[in-house]
Every structure is written in C-alpha cells, then in structure tokens.
Enzyme design. Structure first.
Site, mmCIF file in Angstrom:
data_model
loop_
_atom_site.group_PDB
_atom_site.id
_atom_site.type_symbol
_atom_site.label_atom_id
_atom_site.label_comp_id
_atom_site.label_asym_id
_atom_site.label_seq_id
_atom_site.Cartn_x
_atom_site.Cartn_y
_atom_site.Cartn_z
ATOM 1 N N GLU A 284 14.058 -4.118 -4.760
ATOM 2 C CA GLU A 284 12.740 -3.392 -4.430
ATOM 3 C C GLU A 284 12.728 -2.499 -5.588
ATOM 4 O O GLU A 284 11.430 -2.253 -6.078
ATOM 5 C CB GLU A 284 12.478 -2.886 -2.937
ATOM 6 C CG GLU A 284 12.810 -3.175 -1.646
ATOM 7 C CD GLU A 284 11.837 -4.566 -1.794
ATOM 8 O OE1 GLU A 284 10.515 -4.751 -2.394
ATOM 9 O OE2 GLU A 284 11.790 -6.165 -1.420
ATOM 10 N N TRP A 369 -9.989 -7.852 -3.568
ATOM 11 C CA TRP A 369 -9.396 -6.526 -2.864
ATOM 12 C C TRP A 369 -9.485 -4.612 -3.397
ATOM 13 O O TRP A 369 -8.674 -3.715 -2.846
ATOM 14 C CB TRP A 369 -7.792 -7.067 -3.591
ATOM 15 C CG TRP A 369 -8.573 -7.257 -5.602
ATOM 16 C CD1 TRP A 369 -8.711 -8.395 -5.303
ATOM 17 C CD2 TRP A 369 -8.493 -6.443 -6.466
ATOM 18 N NE1 TRP A 369 -9.254 -8.166 -7.278
ATOM 19 C CE2 TRP A 369 -8.422 -7.522 -7.014
ATOM 20 C CE3 TRP A 369 -7.318 -5.447 -7.116
ATOM 21 C CZ2 TRP A 369 -8.748 -6.922 -9.272
ATOM 22 C CZ3 TRP A 369 -7.905 -5.093 -7.437
ATOM 23 C CH2 TRP A 369 -8.627 -5.370 -8.405
ATOM 24 N N TRP A 392 -2.205 -4.996 -4.122
ATOM 25 C CA TRP A 392 -2.871 -5.487 -3.862
ATOM 26 C C TRP A 392 -3.719 -7.016 -4.353
ATOM 27 O O TRP A 392 -3.841 -8.086 -3.765
ATOM 28 C CB TRP A 392 -3.817 -4.904 -3.690
ATOM 29 C CG TRP A 392 -4.119 -3.649 -2.817
ATOM 30 C CD1 TRP A 392 -3.996 -2.746 -2.260
ATOM 31 C CD2 TRP A 392 -5.179 -4.479 -1.274
ATOM 32 N NE1 TRP A 392 -4.239 -2.270 -1.356
ATOM 33 C CE2 TRP A 392 -4.970 -2.498 -0.485
ATOM 34 C CE3 TRP A 392 -5.839 -5.087 -1.010
ATOM 35 C CZ2 TRP A 392 -5.239 -3.232 0.733
ATOM 36 C CZ3 TRP A 392 -5.788 -5.581 0.602
ATOM 37 C CH2 TRP A 392 -5.955 -3.922 1.296
HETATM 38 P P1 FAD Z 1 11.850 1.053 0.601
HETATM 39 O O1 FAD Z 1 11.495 -0.851 0.881
HETATM 40 O O2 FAD Z 1 12.849 1.621 1.104
HETATM 41 O O3 FAD Z 1 12.305 0.298 -1.310
HETATM 42 C C1 FAD Z 1 12.087 1.235 -1.822
HETATM 43 C C2 FAD Z 1 11.232 1.779 -3.122
HETATM 44 O O4 FAD Z 1 11.318 0.092 -3.796
HETATM 45 C C3 FAD Z 1 9.868 1.503 -2.363
HETATM 46 O O5 FAD Z 1 10.242 3.045 -1.861
HETATM 47 C C4 FAD Z 1 9.031 2.019 -3.616
HETATM 48 O O6 FAD Z 1 9.204 3.004 -4.497
HETATM 49 C C5 FAD Z 1 9.778 0.398 -4.075
HETATM 50 N N1 FAD Z 1 9.196 -0.502 -3.356
HETATM 51 C C6 FAD Z 1 9.252 -1.161 -2.222
HETATM 52 N N2 FAD Z 1 8.969 -1.957 -2.387
HETATM 53 C C7 FAD Z 1 7.685 -2.473 -3.480
HETATM 54 C C8 FAD Z 1 6.868 -3.057 -3.989
HETATM 55 N N3 FAD Z 1 6.309 -4.403 -2.903
HETATM 56 N N4 FAD Z 1 6.209 -3.251 -5.237
HETATM 57 C C9 FAD Z 1 6.271 -2.082 -5.179
HETATM 58 N N5 FAD Z 1 7.111 -0.920 -5.118
HETATM 59 C C10 FAD Z 1 8.542 -1.250 -4.305
HETATM 60 N N6 FAD Z 1 4.444 1.340 -3.093
HETATM 61 C C11 FAD Z 1 4.327 2.340 -3.514
HETATM 62 O O7 FAD Z 1 4.863 3.176 -3.511
HETATM 63 N N7 FAD Z 1 2.697 2.814 -3.523
HETATM 64 C C12 FAD Z 1 1.797 2.111 -3.469
HETATM 65 O O8 FAD Z 1 0.333 3.425 -3.642
HETATM 66 C C13 FAD Z 1 2.508 1.119 -2.702
HETATM 67 N N8 FAD Z 1 0.879 -0.009 -2.233
HETATM 68 C C14 FAD Z 1 0.605 -1.030 -1.409
HETATM 69 C C15 FAD Z 1 -0.386 -1.970 -1.699
HETATM 70 C C16 FAD Z 1 0.441 -3.075 -1.162
HETATM 71 C C17 FAD Z 1 -1.289 -4.130 -1.122
HETATM 72 C C18 FAD Z 1 1.181 -3.204 -0.752
HETATM 73 C C19 FAD Z 1 1.480 -4.688 -0.416
HETATM 74 C C20 FAD Z 1 2.368 -2.470 -1.517
HETATM 75 C C21 FAD Z 1 2.220 -1.493 -1.387
HETATM 76 N N9 FAD Z 1 3.366 -0.795 -1.905
HETATM 77 C C22 FAD Z 1 2.896 0.947 -2.172
HETATM 78 C C23 FAD Z 1 5.280 -0.957 -1.831
HETATM 79 C C24 FAD Z 1 5.574 -1.080 -0.749
HETATM 80 O O9 FAD Z 1 5.346 -1.362 0.540
HETATM 81 C C25 FAD Z 1 6.110 0.431 -0.255
HETATM 82 O O10 FAD Z 1 6.803 0.778 -1.512
HETATM 83 C C26 FAD Z 1 7.007 0.768 0.548
HETATM 84 O O11 FAD Z 1 6.633 0.356 1.748
HETATM 85 C C27 FAD Z 1 7.480 2.256 0.939
HETATM 86 O O12 FAD Z 1 8.291 2.518 1.806
HETATM 87 P P2 FAD Z 1 9.959 2.476 1.439
HETATM 88 O O13 FAD Z 1 10.106 3.629 1.051
HETATM 89 O O14 FAD Z 1 10.304 2.584 2.702
HETATM 90 O O15 FAD Z 1 10.491 1.906 0.848
#
Ligand code: FAD
Length: 482
Positions: A284, A369, A392
């Site tokens: 991630e 989107w 997105w």
């Molecule tokens: P964890 O699951 O613990 O992951 C650890 C870290 O990995 C996150 O904190 C984040 O920095 C990164 N990460 C995880 N998944 C993704 C991913 N799919 N893409 C990029 N980085 C990721 N993340 C954002 O930080 N900012 C946003 O504005 C954002 N917008 C999103 C919009 C959409 C439509 C989607 C599908 C995903 C988006 N994400 C975004 C990615 C992801 O949803 C979030 O990073 C995640 O939910 C954050 O929760 P966490 O810290 O518990 O993640």
C-alpha cells in the site's frame, strides 16, 4: 554568519527530514518558514479539517523546532504567485545564503518552485531541494525501455528491486543548533513564539493526533499487532484493520521510510517472502509512491485530464440531484450512504468504501470522477492529490486499473461480502438499526418480506440498468477514438 532558511511544505516533521538535517549540519543559524497560501488552498479544495490539522501540527512543530533552537515563522499569503518575492524578502531580512526544502511533484507546486529557483539564483541565494515524500525518487523506477509504468504490479516489482538498506534507516532528529551562534532576533523569536494566524475555514481535527509521540506509537502498535493480519482484515470497514496513518503521510508528518523501517524491524522476512499481511501493507505504501511517480511523469494529470486519453470522450451525466444524493448519503444504497456519512463526520473513509462509492458515482450515477475527486478533497483529513486522483481514475476506469472499464462494483454484493453482518451500516444509519444481519444491505426487500416498513430512501437508481448504461458510455467513447 550566513543564515539557512528551512522551508516547510508537505514535510511537517523533524524526523527523517533531509532538508532540516542538511540545514543544521551546515553549522549555521537556521530559521524555518511555512508559507500558508489560502487562495491556493481554496483552489486545491483543501478540506477545512485538514487545514485545522496543518495548523495544529505547525504549532507543535514550532515547539519541537524551538528545542533545536530553530524559530518557525508562519506567513499567510494569498497564492503561490506571491511566494518567490516573499522568500526573497525573507532572505534579505535574515541575510540567508541558502534555502532548503523537499520536492513536491504536483504541477502548480513545481511551477512555483521553478519561479523560486530563478529569483533566488538572481539574488545569489542557493536553492536546495531534496526527495523526501517518496522512498524512491520519481523518475527512477522505470521499465527496461526507460518509460514510466502504466500499471501497478510491474511498478512494484521494479520498486522492490531498487530498494536498498538506506531506506530502512530514516534520519534521526538532528542535534540542536548551537545557541551561541544565534542572532539576537532569533533568540527573540524563540522566546516570543509568533502566533499562527489563518483565515481559512477550519473544522475541528482534535480527534487526530498531531504530536510525534502518539503518531509513532500508532505506527508501532499497528506494525506489532495488526500488520500480520492486514491482508484479510483490511477489507472490512467494521474492523479497525488498517493503520489510519494516511492523514500523517499525506502531510509529511510521518515519512514512508519511517513506516518501512518500523515494518522491517517487526517483520524482517516480509520482503523475502513477498506475501502475508506485512508485505500487503508495504504494497500500500508502494501504491502511494506509484501515484506520485505517475503525476511526476504525467503533469497533465494535475490539469484534470484522464490518464487514458480516449476516456476523455466518455459522456458523463451532470445530474445535480443524483450528485447531491451521493454527497449527502441519500442514495438508498446503505453501504454507499454509510460510507459518505463516515467521510462527512470524521474526514476519513475506509479504502474498500472509497472504491465502492467511487464506482457507484461513476458507474451507477454516471457522474464524472472529477466531481467525486473534488468532494473527497473538500472533506478528507488525508486529502492527497496524487492518491486521490489515482484512486478516482482507477475506480472510474480512466486511469491505471489493469482491468478494463467493465470492472463495475455491485454495491449490494460488495456490501454483503465486506460488511457481512451489516455492523458498519447499522452504526452509521441508526434508522436501519432494527434490520437484522446482512438484510440491512437491502432493507426494503427485508421490510416487504416482514410486512413492515423502514424510514430509509428507496434506491435512486437500478444497478443492473445503470451498469449497462455505463458500459455503453464507455463503448461509445472507445468507438469514437478508433
Ligand atoms: P492503510 O491501509 O493502513 O495503508 C497504509 C498507507 O498506505 C495509507 O496510509 C496510505 O498512505 C497508503 N495507501 C493505502 N492504500 C492506498 C491506495 N490505494 N493508494 C494510495 N495510497 C494508499 N489516500 C490518501 O492518502 N489520500 C487520498 O486523498 C486518497 N483518496 C482516495 C480516493 C479513492 C477513490 C480511493 C479508492 C483511494 C484513495 N486513497 C487516498 C487511498 C486509500 O483509500 C487511503 O490511503 C487509505 O484508506 C488510508 O487509510 P489507512 O491509513 O488506514 O491505510
């Protein structure tokens, strides 16, 4: 003795901060500055809750830097256009010979930095930029033919093969600057701690930590007790299976190298095995990097353009009522509505839900989107241009999804799979509290069978019909491009 200016942007931390460590290592007095551009924040749709977290973090940084004998000034400007002149004035006022900061990869930020570099050069001031937002420098993870990757999995493979030991030893907070070196004006600033002022709308972010102690503890707890189960737990929004560190990574309050180092300490075999919960979590972090590399290689993404050029021709519908129902959580699809309420009320949404609501807006409501991207930025505590745009466009099939446009999430089956007992939905939609188990995902069907009623909207669209319409919109666009 010439002064070093440390310019904070998206790197609000004292640990693993290359710019800070280099400025301090010069052995000269250091003054830190944050230029807060409210008009730019507005143009970038910065969420008021994220603005509040930035201000709280700046206050915290002011204390942390004071213990290193570095004063932090926060100047409020209008837009990026005023930044170069403002820096020149600061350099003159403090007789600075060097300005240090980390690269940012978004187009407006890059243009601002080019203008800064030019004007500083003309004043004989050196402008030093370092890579600190990513583990791997954008532009260094390339295909064999030297191109940037278009999909994630080969990117990750190349990213992993370039990983060196250095990435597992983030920089410590540097030692304090020798107080005897400080000009009298710095001592005054350190004692008076200038107030942080900002006239941007703010929403209270106090349930998000802003000091290192708590944030690093959160990383440690996640790594030690949750990372191993992450592969399965991460998809269930009713469980606290993810790290919830995104707000800190988005503002650079925590660096990806700090995350990697901690994970590797607790799970030293995760890289070798390339499977399991810890490796999935590391992936991630790589997704985050992938999207940053993508915008650095494709600046047009920062101008609102679709990554896959032919999808520009998709004839998105502009139905204000449908958009509003989605924004307010009144679509009649409980998982979508609960997720949208989670976003509005907490500033955060679980990743599985982000995918579901993004697919729903684009493939069920047929709304562009770009509307969803903006709404998310306006409300997310972790709003981050690259990840948000990437997410997105992935969900809308205009971006880097390896699957073509016929990947369309069914919101009801997604809900039944990832909220099997309906706990998440019932938490956010108390009007459905009486609907038992997974029936909560189709409350009207349940009510009909039980000869009762629920005070909840009927679905605003029929998924099966909208799915076909979405496919035809994409097919039309594709045939136009051929
Ligand atoms: P964890 O699951 O613990 O992951 C650890 C870290 O990995 C996150 O904190 C984040 O920095 C990164 N990460 C995880 N998944 C993704 C991913 N799919 N893409 C990029 N980085 C990721 N993340 C954002 O930080 N900012 C946003 O504005 C954002 N917008 C999103 C919009 C959409 C439509 C989607 C599908 C995903 C988006 N994400 C975004 C990615 C992801 O949803 C979030 O990073 C995640 O939910 C954050 O929760 P966490 O810290 O518990 O993640």
């Amino acid at each position: 003795m010439s002064v070093q200016i440390l310019w904070f942007r998206n790197d609000l931390r004292t640990k693993d901060n290359h710019a800070l460590s280099t400025a301090v290592a010069s052995g000269k007095p250091v003054i830190a500055i944050y230029l807060l551009c409210t008009k730019q924040w507005q143009q970038h749709h910065l969420a008021p809750i994220q603005a509040d977290l930035i201000l709280r973090r700046l206050a915290q940084l002011q204390d942390d830097l004071a213990s290193l004998n570095i004063p932090l000034l926060v100047h409020q400007l209008d837009s990026f256009k005023q930044v170069p002149q403002s820096l020149v004035e600061l350099c003159e006022q403090y007789q600075a010979a060097d300005v240090h900061c980390h690269y940012q990869y978004e187009l407006n930020e890059q243009r601002r930095d080019e203008a800064v570099e030019q004007i500083l050069q003309a004043q004989q001031t050196s402008f030093h930029q370092y890579h600190g937002e990513c583990v791997m420098k954008p532009g260094t993870v390339l295909t064999r033919t030297g191109e940037s990757f278009k999909v994630f999995t080969p990117f990750r493979k190349a990213w992993l093969s370039g990983l060196t030991e250095a990435e597992f030893s983030p920089l410590a907070t540097p030692p304090a600057v020798d107080k005897h070196l400080l000009p009298a004006s710095f001592v005054e600033l350190l004692e008076s701690k200038p107030l942080l002022r900002c006239d941007y709308p703010l929403v209270d972010s106090s349930h998000w930590a802003c000091d290192d102690k708590q944030i690093i503890q959160q990383l440690r707890d996640f790594s030690a007790s949750k990372a191993a189960d992450y592969k399965t737990a991460r998809d269930f929004p009713a469980q606290a299976g993810t790290s919830k560190l995104s707000a800190y990574l988005a503002l650079g309050m925590l660096s990806p190298r700090q995350c990697l180092a901690r994970l590797y300490l607790d799970h030293p075999r995760c890289l070798e095995a390339q499977e399991g919960g810890a490796f999935t979590w590391l992936s991630e972090i790589v997704w985050r990097e992938f999207y940053r590399h993508l915008i650095a290689a494709n600046p047009r993404l920062c101008k609102g353009q679709a990554y896959i050029a032919w999808t520009e021709a998709v004839n998105w519908q502009h139905d204000e009522q449908l958009l509003k129902a989605w924004q307010e959580g009144r679509t009649g699809y409980p998982i979508v509505d609960a997720a949208m309420l989670q976003l509005k009320q907490t500033g955060w949404m679980h990743n599985r839900l982000r995918m579901i609501v993004a697919s729903f807006l684009t493939k069920d409501l047929l709304v562009s989107w770009r509307e969803g991207e903006r709404w998310f930025m306006q409300h997310l505590i972790d709003g981050d241009f690259a990840s948000n745009n990437g997410g997105w466009q992935w969900a809308a099939s205009t971006g880097t999804d390896a699957q073509p446009y016929f990947r369309i999430f069914n919101p009801t089956t997604q809900a039944q799979r990832f909220d099997p007992n309906g706990d998440f939905v019932r938490y956010w939609l108390p009007e459905l509290a009486e609907v038992p188990g997974k029936h909560v995902h189709q409350p009207h069907t349940w009510a009909e069978k039980n000869a009762t009623s629920v005070n909840y909207p009927m679905p605003i669209v029929d998924h099966a019909i909208q799915r076909k319409l979405a496919l035809s919109l994409f097919e039309q666009a594709k045939s136009q491009a051929q």
